[in-house]
Write a protein that holds these residues in place. Sequence first.
Motif, mmCIF file in Angstrom:
data_model
loop_
_atom_site.group_PDB
_atom_site.id
_atom_site.type_symbol
_atom_site.label_atom_id
_atom_site.label_comp_id
_atom_site.label_asym_id
_atom_site.label_seq_id
_atom_site.Cartn_x
_atom_site.Cartn_y
_atom_site.Cartn_z
ATOM 1 N N THR A 1 0.872 -1.286 0.053
ATOM 2 C CA THR A 1 0.054 0.130 -0.009
ATOM 3 C C THR A 1 0.868 1.123 0.191
ATOM 4 N N VAL A 2 0.540 2.337 -0.674
ATOM 5 C CA VAL A 2 1.131 3.384 -0.822
ATOM 6 C C VAL A 2 0.196 4.647 -0.238
ATOM 7 N N LYS A 3 0.691 5.317 0.860
ATOM 8 C CA LYS A 3 -0.140 6.426 1.177
ATOM 9 C C LYS A 3 0.238 7.898 0.442
ATOM 10 N N PHE A 4 -0.777 8.704 0.193
ATOM 11 C CA PHE A 4 -0.299 9.749 -0.546
ATOM 12 C C PHE A 4 -0.417 10.878 0.614
ATOM 13 N N ILE A 5 0.700 11.637 0.920
ATOM 14 C CA ILE A 5 0.863 12.853 1.885
ATOM 15 C C ILE A 5 -0.054 13.918 1.274
ATOM 16 N N ASP A 6 0.256 14.154 0.080
ATOM 17 C CA ASP A 6 -0.636 15.271 -0.716
ATOM 18 C C ASP A 6 -1.472 14.394 -1.624
ATOM 19 N N PRO A 7 -2.585 14.011 -1.218
ATOM 20 C CA PRO A 7 -3.738 13.345 -1.809
ATOM 21 C C PRO A 7 -4.005 13.823 -3.247
ATOM 22 N N PRO A 8 -3.919 13.108 -4.374
ATOM 23 C CA PRO A 8 -4.263 13.545 -5.627
ATOM 24 C C PRO A 8 -5.899 13.843 -5.642
ATOM 25 N N GLN A 9 -6.212 14.829 -6.426
ATOM 26 C CA GLN A 9 -7.681 15.118 -6.302
ATOM 27 C C GLN A 9 -8.373 14.882 -7.661
ATOM 28 N N VAL A 10 -9.416 14.317 -7.640
ATOM 29 C CA VAL A 10 -10.408 14.128 -8.927
ATOM 30 C C VAL A 10 -11.069 15.231 -9.154
ATOM 31 N N ILE A 11 -10.919 16.027 -10.239
ATOM 32 C CA ILE A 11 -11.695 17.309 -10.397
ATOM 33 C C ILE A 11 -12.674 17.214 -11.382
ATOM 34 N N SER A 12 -12.749 16.028 -12.400
ATOM 35 C CA SER A 12 -13.635 15.918 -13.333
ATOM 36 C C SER A 12 -13.756 14.421 -13.652
ATOM 37 N N SER A 13 -14.898 13.928 -14.004
ATOM 38 C CA SER A 13 -15.221 12.591 -14.625
ATOM 39 C C SER A 13 -16.219 12.353 -15.364
ATOM 40 N N ALA A 14 -16.231 11.547 -16.328
ATOM 41 C CA ALA A 14 -17.148 11.314 -17.477
ATOM 42 C C ALA A 14 -17.157 9.878 -17.855
ATOM 43 N N SER A 15 -18.383 9.797 -18.364
ATOM 44 C CA SER A 15 -18.679 8.226 -19.012
ATOM 45 C C SER A 15 -19.612 8.421 -20.207
ATOM 46 N N ILE A 16 -19.422 7.385 -20.982
ATOM 47 C CA ILE A 16 -20.173 7.037 -22.088
ATOM 48 C C ILE A 16 -20.424 5.613 -22.202
ATOM 49 N N VAL A 17 -21.886 5.308 -22.669
ATOM 50 C CA VAL A 17 -22.027 3.888 -22.414
ATOM 51 C C VAL A 17 -22.945 3.424 -23.705
ATOM 52 N N GLY A 18 -23.428 2.134 -23.671
ATOM 53 C CA GLY A 18 -24.331 1.856 -24.685
ATOM 54 C C GLY A 18 -25.565 1.670 -24.329
ATOM 55 N N LYS A 19 -26.688 1.240 -25.306
ATOM 56 C CA LYS A 19 -28.096 1.282 -24.809
ATOM 57 C C LYS A 19 -28.317 0.197 -23.683
ATOM 58 N N LYS A 20 -27.782 -0.881 -23.794
ATOM 59 C CA LYS A 20 -28.010 -1.724 -22.718
ATOM 60 C C LYS A 20 -27.866 -1.295 -21.145
ATOM 61 N N GLU A 21 -26.381 -0.630 -21.007
ATOM 62 C CA GLU A 21 -26.110 -0.093 -19.740
ATOM 63 C C GLU A 21 -26.936 1.038 -19.468
ATOM 64 N N GLU A 22 -27.541 2.033 -20.665
ATOM 65 C CA GLU A 22 -28.451 2.910 -20.155
ATOM 66 C C GLU A 22 -29.754 2.405 -19.485
ATOM 67 N N ALA A 23 -30.019 1.077 -19.966
ATOM 68 C CA ALA A 23 -31.205 0.513 -19.522
ATOM 69 C C ALA A 23 -31.160 -0.066 -18.324
ATOM 70 N N GLY A 24 -30.180 -0.098 -17.600
ATOM 71 C CA GLY A 24 -30.030 -0.758 -16.124
ATOM 72 C C GLY A 24 -30.268 0.181 -15.035
ATOM 73 N N PRO A 25 -29.978 -0.205 -13.835
ATOM 74 C CA PRO A 25 -30.216 0.614 -12.786
ATOM 75 C C PRO A 25 -29.651 2.025 -12.535
ATOM 76 N N LEU A 26 -28.559 2.189 -13.545
ATOM 77 C CA LEU A 26 -27.674 3.455 -13.020
ATOM 78 C C LEU A 26 -27.881 4.260 -14.344
ATOM 79 N N GLY A 27 -28.587 3.900 -15.345
ATOM 80 C CA GLY A 27 -28.672 4.554 -16.831
ATOM 81 C C GLY A 27 -28.669 6.059 -16.701
ATOM 82 N N GLU A 28 -29.523 6.776 -15.325
ATOM 83 C CA GLU A 28 -29.642 8.331 -15.464
ATOM 84 C C GLU A 28 -28.418 9.102 -14.906
#
Length: 362
Positions: free
Chosen positions: A8-35
Amino acid sequence: MKKLGQQTVKFIDPPQVISSASIVGKKEEAGPLGEYFDEVISDGYNNQKTWEQAQIKMTEDVLNLVLEKVKLSKDQIDCLLAGDLLDQTIASNFVARKFPVSYLGLFGACSTMAQSLAVGGMMVSGGAANQVVSFTSSHYQATERQFRTPNEYGDKYPPYKQWTVTGTGAMILSNQQGGVQIPSATLGKIIDLGVKDPNDMGSAMAPAAADTIIQHLEDTGRDPSYYDLIVTGDLGEVGKSLLLELLLEKGCSIQDNYDDCGVMIYNSNQKAGAGGSGCGCSAVVTASYLLPQIMYGNFNKVLVLGTGALLSPLTFLQGETIPCIAHAVVLEKTGQLTPGIGRPSIRSKLANKVENLSGNEG
């Protein structure tokens, strides 16, 4: 950075997530997390000539989207870290050639998203980069015809077989303030208990997931209850059950706060076998569902494990067993709200929920 225990590595100055994005197919959109997903492609071809080109275009689009959310240009990124399931990771390579920045191609099979976040976290925390993009992708038709045979071609679909997710997820790690931070990561080691069936990925990968979870808890001195959620990448229903059994044998119970992205992404009536799999599975669930939930405090601390089966299309034909690995990253709330994480409608929905809860408490 500081090493904890064996892996395990501990980050003294933790990197930050500033942006995230996803693109999926029709089957994935029809699932419980589609929105939660940012965009949906029209069909398996994604307006391209081949399935491989469809995956490449989808991946290029998600990179442009993750940058657009925080108004960054391509040359403001120091490095791209990515991989996928196609031979020589061509989806990632072909996308990276359009970006005038350093690139590290990674292969951890379906563990690649966690692997890229861990490596990216080391780069940012260690001062080797200010901002990096971690991304992965998978595509049902392209992956299935390389490793197995698509169900549409008449191949039998056993109940333990999983459905490769059509999807791509990307996240920007930065030394600037973000909505979620990565305080530590645990790098897995190869575990091979002799599974040979390429359809039974859950059984093959579960031992590696168990090994990394035990090692992470040992390295950090934590109990499973420290986390609001422990989530694996794509063990599916079979691997999920097996993981719980393997951990109980070692005196570790995560039953109350555990789930699997491959189980979360599809409904039981979608005929997806034992659940989702593929590099894109944990990538899209983490990028579009988990990160907003953490940022708005539904979860404060989440342990995400990417699980990967490191076989090739030839090795199982030659009778080889399947070596597997699991990498883990910790995601924690920072107290900041970052517009780059989550769809606008999801951010509004979660913000209203937080506001209503605060009002009730007041």
